[in-house]
Write an enzyme that holds these catalytic residues in place. Structure first.
Site: not given
Ligand code: NAD
Length: 288
Positions: A121, A142, A154, A193
C-alpha cells in the site's frame, strides 16, 4: 513475459493474499500460494474455502466452479515453489525489510521474462525493484479489500519499470481478471491511501482525544456522509498494523504530521488489537 499469464505465484495468504488467490483461481489461472509455515498455509486455505463457500451460499458462484477454483490452487511453504510462474504477486505483511528480503530471494528464482509485483500500500516500488535484480519487470499492483468484491486495482510503475511490464499488467488486470485499473506514480499511498489514510488517522485522533465514542464517530460518517462504513470500522477491516505501517511509510516520505500514526494506534498494535482479523480493534468481532 509469457503472454497470456497462466501460472501465478502468490506470496502471503493473509486477508489480501487469500482474496487475490480467489480472484486468480476464479479467473481460471493456476495459483501457488507460499506462506511462512504449514499453520499459516492452512489458515490461508481456510480463508479461501470460507470465502468461496460464502459466494456459493449467496448464489454468486456455483458449486462446480468452486471445486474447479479450489483444484487450481496449491499451498506451499518454500519460495522455490514459485519457480516457473510467469507472474508472482507479493502480498506479505506491510514491512519494508521483509519485502526487500523477499524481492531479493524471489527475483533470483524466476524465469527471465517473469513479472514480479507487490500489493504493497505504501512501500516504494523502486526499492523493491532494485532489491529484485530485475527492476524493469517489477511494479505495484494494488488490490482492494475484499479483493473478490472490490473492482479497483491501482497499477504503479516505478521509474525503472519497463513499458512492456506495465502493458502486460494492464491487460492481465482488465482482460484476465475483469477489474478496473487506475495508474498512479510511485509515491507512498498512491491515489486511494493518500486520501484515505489521513482521514482514518484523523478519526483515530478524534477518538483518542475523547471527542466522541467510536460508535458515534462511525455513525457520524455513515449517516452524515453516506459512507458504507465509518472510519474506525474501516480501520479494523484493513488491519490496524497495516494502517499504522501505511501511515508510517507516508510520514517517512512526506514528513506530513497528519500521516504520522497516533500513539493510541501504536499502543493498540503493540497490544495485538489488530482489528477484525484479530477479533478485536476499535470494535469486537465474534467470527474472526
Ligand atoms: P495480513 O496480516 O492479513 O497477511 C499478511 C500475510 O503475510 C500473513 O498471512 C503472513 O503469514 C504472511 N507473510 C509474512 N511474511 C511472509 C513471508 N516471508 N513469506 C510468505 N508469507 C509471509 O495482511 P494483509 O492485510 O493481507 O496485507 C498484505 C499486503 O497487502 C500488505 O502489503 C498491505 O499493505 C497490502 N494491502 C492491504 C489491504 C488491507 O485492506 N488490509 C488492502 C490493500 C493492500
Amino acid at each position: 513475459m509469457a503472454d497470456p499469464v497462466t501460472r501465478v505465484g502468490l506470496v502471503g495468504g493473509g486477508q489480501m493474499g487469500a482474496g487475490i488467490l480467489e480472484v486468480n483461481a476464479r479467473a481460471g489461472l493456476e495459483v501457488v500460494c507460499v506462506e511462512v509455515s504449514a499453520h499459516a498455509a492452512r489458515s490461508a486455505e481456510q480463508r479461501l474455502t470460507a470465502s468461496l463457500e460464502r459466494a456459493v451460499s449467496r448464489g454468486k458462484l456455483d458449486a462446480e466452479d468452486r471445486d474447479d477454483a479450489l483444484a487450481r490452487v496449491r499451498f506451499e511453504i518454500d519460495l522455490h515453489a514459485l519457480a516457473g510462474c510467469d507472474l508472482v504477486i507479493e502480498a506479505a505483511s506491510e514491512d519494508e525489510a521483509l519485502k526487500l528480503d523477499l524481492f531479493g530471494r524471489i527475483g533470483r528464482l524466476l524465469d527471465e521474462d517473469a513479472v514480479l509485483v507487490s500489493n504493497t500500500s505504501s512501500i516504494p516500488i523502486v526499492k523493491l525493484g532494485a532489491a529484485s535484480g530485475r527492476a524493469d519487470r517489477v511494479m505495484g499492483v494494488h488490490f482492494f479489500n475484499p479483493a473478490p468484491v472490490m473492482q479497483l486495482v491501482e497499477l504503479i510503475p516505478s521509474l525503472t519499470t519497463s513499458p512492456q511490464t506495465l502493458d502486460a499488467m494492464r491487460s492481465y488486470v482488465s482482460e484476465r481478471l475483469g477489474k478496473q485499473p487506475i495508474e498512479a506514480t510511485d509515491r507512498a499511498g498512491f491515489v486511494v491511501n493518500s486520501l484515505l489514510v489521513p482521514y482514518l488517522l484523523s478519526a483515530i485522533r478524534m477518538f483518542e482525544a475523547g471527542y466522541a465514542s467510536a460508535a458515534d464517530i462511525d455513525k457520524g460518517m455513515v449517516m452524515g456522509c453516506g459512507h458504507p462504513m465509518g472510519p474506525l470500522t474501516l480501520s479494523d477491516l484493513i488491519g490496524l498494523d497495516t494502517v499504522r505501517a501505511i501511515g508510517a511509510s507516508m510520514y517517512g516520505e512526506f514528513k506530513e504530521p497528519l500521516y504520522s500514526p497516533p500513539p493510541l494506534l501504536d499502543r493498540m498494535v503493540e497490544a495485538g488489537l489488530l482489528g477484525k482479523k484479530a477479533g478485536h480493534g476499535f470494535f469486537r468481532y465474534a467470527d474472526a
